[in-house]
Design a protein around this motif. Sequence first.
Motif, PDB file in Angstrom:
ATOM      1  N   ARG A   3       0.848  -1.194   0.000  1.00  0.00           N
ATOM      2  CA  ARG A   3       0.000   0.000   0.000  1.00  0.00           C
ATOM      3  C   ARG A   3       0.885   1.246   0.000  1.00  0.00           C
ATOM      4  N   LEU A   4       0.396   2.292  -0.615  1.00  0.00           N
ATOM      5  CA  LEU A   4       1.152   3.541  -0.663  1.00  0.00           C
ATOM      6  C   LEU A   4       1.195   4.181   0.719  1.00  0.00           C
ATOM      7  N   ARG A   5       2.328   4.779   1.020  1.00  0.00           N
ATOM      8  CA  ARG A   5       2.563   5.385   2.326  1.00  0.00           C
ATOM      9  C   ARG A   5       2.221   6.871   2.276  1.00  0.00           C
ATOM     10  N   ILE A   6       1.432   7.328   3.252  1.00  0.00           N
ATOM     11  CA  ILE A   6       1.016   8.728   3.256  1.00  0.00           C
ATOM     12  C   ILE A   6       1.188   9.359   4.639  1.00  0.00           C
ATOM     13  N   ILE A   7       1.299  10.683   4.624  1.00  0.00           N
ATOM     14  CA  ILE A   7       1.278  11.520   5.829  1.00  0.00           C
ATOM     15  C   ILE A   7       0.009  12.364   5.724  1.00  0.00           C
ATOM     16  N   VAL A   8      -0.705  12.513   6.827  1.00  0.00           N
ATOM     17  CA  VAL A   8      -1.912  13.341   6.857  1.00  0.00           C
ATOM     18  C   VAL A   8      -1.737  14.392   7.954  1.00  0.00           C
ATOM     19  N   ALA A   9      -1.994  15.664   7.617  1.00  0.00           N
ATOM     20  CA  ALA A   9      -1.849  16.745   8.590  1.00  0.00           C
ATOM     21  C   ALA A   9      -3.063  17.671   8.558  1.00  0.00           C
ATOM     22  N   ASP A  10      -3.633  17.906   9.730  1.00  0.00           N
ATOM     23  CA  ASP A  10      -4.749  18.839   9.883  1.00  0.00           C
ATOM     24  C   ASP A  10      -4.789  19.288  11.338  1.00  0.00           C
ATOM     25  N   ASP A  11      -5.023  20.576  11.564  1.00  0.00           N
ATOM     26  CA  ASP A  11      -5.003  21.078  12.935  1.00  0.00           C
ATOM     27  C   ASP A  11      -6.282  20.778  13.719  1.00  0.00           C
ATOM     28  N   ASN A  12      -7.288  20.216  13.055  1.00  0.00           N
ATOM     29  CA  ASN A  12      -8.529  19.838  13.724  1.00  0.00           C
ATOM     30  C   ASN A  12      -8.463  18.336  14.015  1.00  0.00           C
ATOM     31  N   ALA A  33      -0.154  14.619  11.761  1.00  0.00           N
ATOM     32  CA  ALA A  33       0.318  15.820  12.446  1.00  0.00           C
ATOM     33  C   ALA A  33      -0.824  16.816  12.586  1.00  0.00           C
ATOM     34  N   THR A  34      -0.732  17.642  13.634  1.00  0.00           N
ATOM     35  CA  THR A  34      -1.736  18.692  13.836  1.00  0.00           C
ATOM     36  C   THR A  34      -1.149  20.082  13.619  1.00  0.00           C
ATOM     37  N   THR A  38       5.400  19.808  12.422  1.00  0.00           N
ATOM     38  CA  THR A  38       5.430  18.363  12.625  1.00  0.00           C
ATOM     39  C   THR A  38       5.217  17.634  11.300  1.00  0.00           C
ATOM     40  N   ALA A  39       4.298  18.149  10.482  1.00  0.00           N
ATOM     41  CA  ALA A  39       4.060  17.534   9.164  1.00  0.00           C
ATOM     42  C   ALA A  39       5.346  17.530   8.344  1.00  0.00           C
ATOM     43  N   LEU A  40       6.041  18.646   8.332  1.00  0.00           N
ATOM     44  CA  LEU A  40       7.296  18.754   7.588  1.00  0.00           C
ATOM     45  C   LEU A  40       8.331  17.756   8.118  1.00  0.00           C
ATOM     46  N   ASP A  41       8.451  17.657   9.435  1.00  0.00           N
ATOM     47  CA  ASP A  41       9.382  16.710  10.038  1.00  0.00           C
ATOM     48  C   ASP A  41       9.040  15.266   9.658  1.00  0.00           C
ATOM     49  N   LEU A  42       7.746  14.923   9.716  1.00  0.00           N
ATOM     50  CA  LEU A  42       7.312  13.567   9.382  1.00  0.00           C
ATOM     51  C   LEU A  42       7.579  13.237   7.912  1.00  0.00           C
ATOM     52  N   ILE A  43       7.321  14.205   7.036  1.00  0.00           N
ATOM     53  CA  ILE A  43       7.562  13.988   5.606  1.00  0.00           C
ATOM     54  C   ILE A  43       9.050  13.761   5.350  1.00  0.00           C
ATOM     55  N   ARG A  44       9.886  14.551   6.004  1.00  0.00           N
ATOM     56  CA  ARG A  44      11.335  14.392   5.833  1.00  0.00           C
ATOM     57  C   ARG A  44      11.814  13.056   6.408  1.00  0.00           C
ATOM     58  N   ARG A  45      11.215  12.629   7.510  1.00  0.00           N
ATOM     59  CA  ARG A  45      11.644  11.389   8.166  1.00  0.00           C
ATOM     60  C   ARG A  45      11.174  10.149   7.422  1.00  0.00           C
ATOM     61  N   GLY A  59       2.127  26.985  13.015  1.00  0.00           N
ATOM     62  CA  GLY A  59       3.485  26.797  12.505  1.00  0.00           C
ATOM     63  C   GLY A  59       3.446  27.068  11.015  1.00  0.00           C
ATOM     64  N   PHE A  60       4.008  26.159  10.241  1.00  0.00           N
ATOM     65  CA  PHE A  60       3.919  26.290   8.787  1.00  0.00           C
ATOM     66  C   PHE A  60       2.505  25.945   8.331  1.00  0.00           C
ATOM     67  N   ASN A  61       1.941  26.745   7.418  1.00  0.00           N
ATOM     68  CA  ASN A  61       0.663  26.346   6.812  1.00  0.00           C
ATOM     69  C   ASN A  61       0.974  25.394   5.652  1.00  0.00           C
ATOM     70  N   GLY A  62      -0.059  24.878   5.019  1.00  0.00           N
ATOM     71  CA  GLY A  62       0.149  23.900   3.956  1.00  0.00           C
ATOM     72  C   GLY A  62       1.031  24.410   2.829  1.00  0.00           C
ATOM     73  N   ILE A  63       0.846  25.655   2.439  1.00  0.00           N
ATOM     74  CA  ILE A  63       1.659  26.237   1.363  1.00  0.00           C
ATOM     75  C   ILE A  63       3.118  26.347   1.800  1.00  0.00           C
ATOM     76  N   GLU A  64       3.352  26.775   3.040  1.00  0.00           N
ATOM     77  CA  GLU A  64       4.729  26.896   3.535  1.00  0.00           C
ATOM     78  C   GLU A  64       5.404  25.531   3.640  1.00  0.00           C
ATOM     79  N   VAL A  65       4.652  24.501   4.028  1.00  0.00           N
ATOM     80  CA  VAL A  65       5.222  23.147   4.057  1.00  0.00           C
ATOM     81  C   VAL A  65       5.679  22.761   2.651  1.00  0.00           C
TER      82      VAL A  65
END
Length: 130
Positions: A3-12, A33-34, A38-45, A59-65
């Motif tokens: 299965r494809l590996r994904i990261i999901v980030a939302d502050d809610n 990530a919320t 954290t989303a950026l860190d997880l994507i890099r890791r 922190g970073f919004n989606g565009i900044e990530v």
Amino acid sequence: MARLRIIVADDNPAFLREVTSLLVAEFEIVGTATDGNTALDLIRRYVPDLAVLDLGMPGFNGIEVMQELAKSSQDPPVVICSVETDPDIVEAARQAGALAYVFKIRVHKDLILAMKSVLQGKPFVSPASD
């Protein structure tokens, strides 16, 4: 087939749980990530096959990530999931690198379709109305 590996980030947190429960049957969720940092860190890791990002996060919004990811080789395809439906905001997200933009109100109808489209290299934007 893996299965494809994904990261999901939302502050809610409630929406994050809703999205992960929607996706867990078809995708391997390697991190959630919320906030954008954290989303950026997880994507890099974890270097996922795809990232689903909220547009407005602490922190970073989606565009900044996406802008940070574009500076490195770890630049997975991104699906933005947002309450914002303004065409200018959708276009700004696409200009920043999002291949897909899903309106949160349409997440159950559009998210998996958008993700599959992105994985084929095709752009996707939720229709403005039903």
